[in-house]
Design a protein around this motif. Structure first.
Motif, short mmCIF file in Angstrom:
data_model
loop_
_atom_site.label_atom_id
_atom_site.label_comp_id
_atom_site.label_asym_id
_atom_site.label_seq_id
_atom_site.Cartn_x
_atom_site.Cartn_y
_atom_site.Cartn_z
N ALA A 5 63.09 -30.41 -23.12
CA ALA A 5 64.47 -30.31 -21.83
C ALA A 5 63.25 -29.75 -20.00
O ALA A 5 64.14 -30.74 -19.01
N LEU A 6 62.26 -29.61 -19.81
CA LEU A 6 61.69 -29.48 -18.95
C LEU A 6 61.64 -31.14 -18.46
O LEU A 6 61.82 -31.23 -17.26
N LYS A 7 61.25 -31.90 -19.29
CA LYS A 7 60.68 -33.24 -18.83
C LYS A 7 62.35 -33.66 -18.24
O LYS A 7 62.43 -34.54 -16.64
N ALA A 8 63.50 -33.10 -18.60
CA ALA A 8 64.27 -34.55 -18.83
C ALA A 8 65.04 -33.54 -17.43
O ALA A 8 65.38 -34.20 -16.04
N ILE A 9 64.60 -31.96 -17.14
CA ILE A 9 64.68 -31.71 -15.14
C ILE A 9 64.12 -32.45 -14.30
O ILE A 9 64.70 -32.69 -13.44
N LEU A 10 63.17 -32.26 -14.61
CA LEU A 10 62.04 -32.47 -13.70
C LEU A 10 61.88 -34.16 -13.00
O LEU A 10 61.91 -34.96 -12.06
N GLU A 11 62.52 -34.81 -14.36
CA GLU A 11 63.04 -36.36 -13.46
C GLU A 11 63.93 -36.49 -13.01
O GLU A 11 64.24 -37.19 -11.97
N ASN A 12 65.14 -35.25 -12.76
CA ASN A 12 66.11 -35.08 -11.53
C ASN A 12 65.13 -35.06 -10.65
O ASN A 12 66.21 -35.75 -9.23
N TYR A 13 63.79 -35.02 -10.14
CA TYR A 13 63.08 -34.61 -9.21
C TYR A 13 62.30 -36.11 -9.42
O TYR A 13 61.06 -35.99 -7.71
N GLY A 14 62.15 -36.65 -10.34
CA GLY A 14 61.64 -37.80 -9.72
C GLY A 14 59.89 -37.69 -9.87
O GLY A 14 59.00 -38.57 -10.02
N ILE A 15 60.11 -36.74 -11.19
CA ILE A 15 58.59 -36.35 -11.48
C ILE A 15 58.82 -36.49 -13.04
O ILE A 15 59.92 -36.51 -13.67
N LYS A 16 57.69 -37.81 -13.82
CA LYS A 16 57.99 -38.20 -15.08
C LYS A 16 56.70 -37.55 -16.48
O LYS A 16 57.08 -38.19 -17.03
N ASP A 17 55.85 -37.36 -15.05
CA ASP A 17 54.41 -36.65 -16.01
C ASP A 17 54.35 -35.74 -16.43
O ASP A 17 53.85 -35.07 -14.80
N ILE A 18 53.68 -34.79 -16.99
CA ILE A 18 53.71 -33.08 -16.87
C ILE A 18 52.46 -33.40 -17.94
O ILE A 18 52.30 -33.70 -19.58
N THR A 19 51.08 -32.66 -17.61
CA THR A 19 50.52 -31.88 -18.70
C THR A 19 50.28 -30.58 -19.03
O THR A 19 50.57 -30.83 -20.11
N LEU A 34 63.53 -17.61 -14.39
CA LEU A 34 62.35 -17.71 -15.34
C LEU A 34 62.22 -18.73 -13.86
O LEU A 34 62.49 -19.59 -13.80
N ASN A 35 60.04 -18.13 -13.98
CA ASN A 35 59.82 -19.66 -13.13
C ASN A 35 58.45 -19.97 -14.44
O ASN A 35 58.22 -19.49 -15.60
N ILE A 36 58.87 -21.32 -13.81
CA ILE A 36 58.04 -22.12 -14.92
C ILE A 36 56.36 -23.14 -13.71
O ILE A 36 57.41 -24.30 -13.09
N PHE A 37 55.43 -22.54 -14.21
CA PHE A 37 54.78 -23.30 -13.00
C PHE A 37 53.69 -24.76 -13.71
O PHE A 37 53.66 -24.40 -15.15
N ILE A 38 53.36 -25.73 -12.95
CA ILE A 38 53.53 -26.80 -14.44
C ILE A 38 52.53 -27.26 -12.86
O ILE A 38 52.46 -27.62 -11.77
N ASP A 39 51.38 -28.08 -13.79
CA ASP A 39 50.15 -28.01 -14.01
C ASP A 39 49.93 -28.01 -12.07
O ASP A 39 48.96 -28.89 -11.42
N GLY A 40 50.42 -26.98 -11.62
CA GLY A 40 49.65 -26.29 -10.81
C GLY A 40 49.63 -26.92 -9.59
O GLY A 40 48.75 -26.75 -8.56
#
Length: 327
Positions: A5-19, A34-40
């Motif tokens: 679900a997180l990746k689906a949201i981030l794809e809207n912003y052009g972000i395809k990969d997260i660690t 809800l705040n989600i911190f992603i890859d620093g």
């Protein structure tokens, strides 16, 4: 939130990969946050569908202004549709930078707080001087009086605080003082109402507490959390942020006069730092003391202190309040 679900949201912003990612749920009183911190690198913020595209555009402009005066702030990202907001399950998401470093609260045992405070005050003057009247937000800041901030209901927060103090004085049998406090507040507000629409104002972050101030090597470095941002009368902002208050530990060992004079001296010193960067026009110079009076008698930390002091030593607390009324 699961990774898919997180990746689906981030794809809207052009972000395809997260660690990796970490969630921080700060939901309170039914207000979903809800705040989600992603890859620093990023923070995905998910809220109830109350924040608007217009509000985020205003916050983005404000963040850019802070960066222009040397204060780091998170950048907001637009999605592939050119908007900040992305719908998600009846709520909305938006994406910002993650600012690395420590907040002043996190660095509290090692930070030169006095130096940071002076630099924060200087930034207030710089921002107001440079951006007064520029792209004002329809939302008012949390400091606003007369006009209401988004969380105010019917009356502004300072009037609500003042009502609490007056009620407490009546319950303690100090009805004459309660009446004087109400009249003092009314008179100051009437003077402000006559001119406040002509007073310079700008958009501000509006919540300068230790948790939102970023520090680096004992210096003020940046700001986070713009939930309370909005338009504010400059001199009201200056008075609110230089309030200072009375240290609780001083109350028992000092006279009311000493407490009041030291409080005023600290405020004078802090205001001087702001006003080195921001020269007052004549209308502001004529009105700033009215704003300062309202802050003294009704800003939340002050009212909280008065209520406690009245329980500990009513005579001294009454003297302190009277000094404010006769300033």
């Amino acid at each position: 939130m699961d990774r898919a679900a997180l990746k689906a949201i981030l794809e809207n912003y052009g972000i395809k990969d997260i660690t990796q990612y970490q969630e921080n749920d700060s939901t309170k009183d039914g207000d979903f946050r809800l705040n989600i911190f992603i890859d620093g690198k990023y923070v995905l913020r998910i809220n109830d569908a109350v924040i608007t595209e217009e509000r985020l555009a205003s916050i983005s402009r404000l963040c850019e202004r802070y960066r222009e005066i040397g204060v780091a702030t998170p950048r907001l990202y637009k999605n592939l549709s050119g908007r900040y907001l992305t719908p998600w399950e009846g709520r909305v998401c938006y994406l910002s930078d993650y600012l690395e470093g420590q907040t002043e609260r996190e660095a509290q045992d090692s930070c030169n707080h006095e130096q940071v405070r002076r630099e924060v005050l200087r930034s207030i003057g710089l921002l107001s001087r440079k951006y007064s009247g520029c792209d004002l937000s329809p939302a008012n800041s949390m400091w606003s009086i007369i006009d209401l901030a988004p969380l105010d209901v019917d009356i502004d927060e300072k009037q609500d605080n003042l009502n609490t103090l007056v009620e407490a004085l009546h319950k303690l049998g100090e009805s004459e003082l309660a009446q004087k406090v109400s009249e003092f507040n009314r008179a100051k507000r009437e003077r402000i109402k006559a001119v406040y629409k002509r007073l310079p104002r700008c958009v501000i972050q509006g919540d300068l507490n230790w948790s939102n101030i970023m520090v680096e090597n004992d210096h003020f470095a940046g700001l986070i959390d713009f939930n309370m941002a909005g338009t504010e009368v400059n001199i009201n902002h200056f008075c609110a942020e230089t309030n200072g208050g009375i240290p609780e530990e001083d109350f028992d060992r000092k006279t009311a006069g000493e407490l009041y004079n030291e409080w005023r001296f600290r405020q004078d010193s802090d205001l001087e730092i702001v006003l080195r960067e921001y020269p007052l026009n004549q209308l502001e110079a004529d009105t700033i003391d009215d704003y300062r009076s309202i802050v003294l008698i009704s800003q939340y930390p002050n009212v909280t202190a008065f209520l406690e002091f009245l329980e500990r030593n009513r005579e001294k607390a009454v003297q302190l309040i009277q000094l404010i009324l006769h300033r």
